[in-house]
Scaffold this active site. Structure first.
Site, PDB file in Angstrom:
ATOM      1  N   GLY A  30       0.802  -1.222   0.000  1.00 37.87           N
ATOM      2  CA  GLY A  30       0.000   0.000   0.000  1.00 37.87           C
ATOM      3  C   GLY A  30       0.828   1.263   0.000  1.00 37.87           C
ATOM      4  O   GLY A  30       0.557   2.189   0.765  1.00 37.87           O
ATOM      5  N   TYR A  54     -13.759  -3.034  11.513  1.00 38.18           N
ATOM      6  CA  TYR A  54     -12.424  -2.429  11.443  1.00 38.18           C
ATOM      7  C   TYR A  54     -11.644  -2.728  12.718  1.00 38.18           C
ATOM      8  O   TYR A  54     -10.470  -3.111  12.670  1.00 38.18           O
ATOM      9  CB  TYR A  54     -12.538  -0.920  11.240  1.00 38.18           C
ATOM     10  CG  TYR A  54     -11.204  -0.204  11.176  1.00 38.18           C
ATOM     11  CD1 TYR A  54     -10.366  -0.376  10.078  1.00 38.18           C
ATOM     12  CD2 TYR A  54     -10.784   0.631  12.208  1.00 38.18           C
ATOM     13  CE1 TYR A  54      -9.132   0.274  10.014  1.00 38.18           C
ATOM     14  CE2 TYR A  54      -9.565   1.282  12.153  1.00 38.18           C
ATOM     15  CZ  TYR A  54      -8.744   1.096  11.053  1.00 38.18           C
ATOM     16  OH  TYR A  54      -7.515   1.724  10.995  1.00 38.18           O
TER      17      TYR A  54
END
Length: 312
Positions: free
Chosen positions: A22, A172
């Protein structure tokens, strides 16, 4: 070295190979850029190769790009195979990529998107690359978690994929708690080898694209408060960079901003939630992750032990 650790404290990285997931933008970009600036050979493992190449050009240094989509185990396996064919060693694997507060949806393998991307994708990638790290003294696996790991601090083994009900924040929180539990369990498995260590980090509140999926009702307050309560991606990347490069780092540590409530500030060792140190749950999560991904790690099962690792 002063108490305010910065990129100036990163030791020379020439001869070291780092893989950063990422790394197109935000924290990953700043992490990769700093490592390349200190001489490391850096691989940007990214979903969008075109953006990755643009990022590599902007960074300069010895930076290359590898396609990696953490939402697909086929892509993870292909990326690992490609990296194994082109790299003789890996000194740093930085599991940075992630998604946050996504609407309810699944990965290509049917996993809840946040758990599948943030935890299972990185679990599989690490297992498939670890034998390139085990022979390398001083190698490190650094996994980026979040203060969000304290949200509904539990691994929901009765519904890991949130099929019965769904909470963006809860899912999350589970994925970020899983990042920490993975790190602590991996460190126990690595300890006897004496070459590779596992470390975790979190960026505090940093201004990045990660919050783009925040529900609309919360966006205006966040946008208004952001300049006062968030730090730059450059600052947010410092805990990861310290975990990856500081010679004093110990396996099993967790680094975050040193300011109040770990929101902002220069990086230091911090503690995660009490739940994150539960060895029984860590090992149960490890077994579930192996079953879900089909990836087995080339490390022996550890003796049972628990407790955080701290350093001055």
């Amino acid at each position: 070295m002063g108490t305010k650790w910065t990129t100036a404290d990163i030791p020379d990285q020439h001869g070291r190979v780092a893989v950063v997931t990422g790394a197109n933008t935000g924290l990953g970009y700043e992490t990769a850029k700093a490592l390349a600036g200190r001489g490391a050979s850096v691989v940007l493992a990214v979903r969008d190769v075109a953006k990755g190449r643009l990022a590599a050009t902007r960074m300069g240094g010895d930076v290359t790009v590898q396609a990696l989509d953490l939402t697909s185990l086929d892509s993870v396996r292909s990326a690992a195979a490609a990296l194994r064919s082109r790299l003789g060693r890996i000194d740093l694997l930085i599991n940075n990529a992630g998604v946050m507060y996504t609407p309810k949806r699944t990965t290509r393998d049917g996993f809840e998107m946040q758990f599948g991307t943030n935890h299972l994708g990185h679990f599989a990638l690490t297992g498939l690359l670890l034998d390139l790290m085990l022979p390398v003294a001083g190698s490190r696996v650094v996994t980026v978690s979040s203060t969000g790991h304290r949200i509904r601090a539990a691994i929901h083994f009765d519904d890991l994929q949130w099929e019965r009900s769904y909470s963006r924040a809860g899912a999350y929180g589970q994925s970020k708690l899983a990042n920490l539990m993975f790190t602590y369990e991996l460190q126990r498995r690595l300890a006897a080898r004496g070459t590779t260590v596992a470390v975790a980090a979190h960026p505090g509140l940093s201004s990045t694209e990660l919050t783009r999926n925040t529900p609309a009702a919360f966006r205006l307050p966040i946008d208004l408060l952001a300049p006062m309560v968030t730090q730059t991606p450059e600052m947010g990347a410092l805990p990861t960079l310290r975990a990856a490069t500081d010679p004093a780092v110990l396996g099993g540590q967790y680094y975050g901003p040193g300011g109040r409530n770990e929101i902002m500030g220069h990086p230091r060792p911090v503690l995660s939630s009490p739940e994150s140190y539960d060895v029984t749950i860590q090992q149960r999560l490890w077994a579930a992750s192996e079953d879900l991904t089909g990836v087995r790690f080339p490390v022996v099962r550890p003796a049972r032990e628990s407790g955080p690792v701290l350093a001055a």
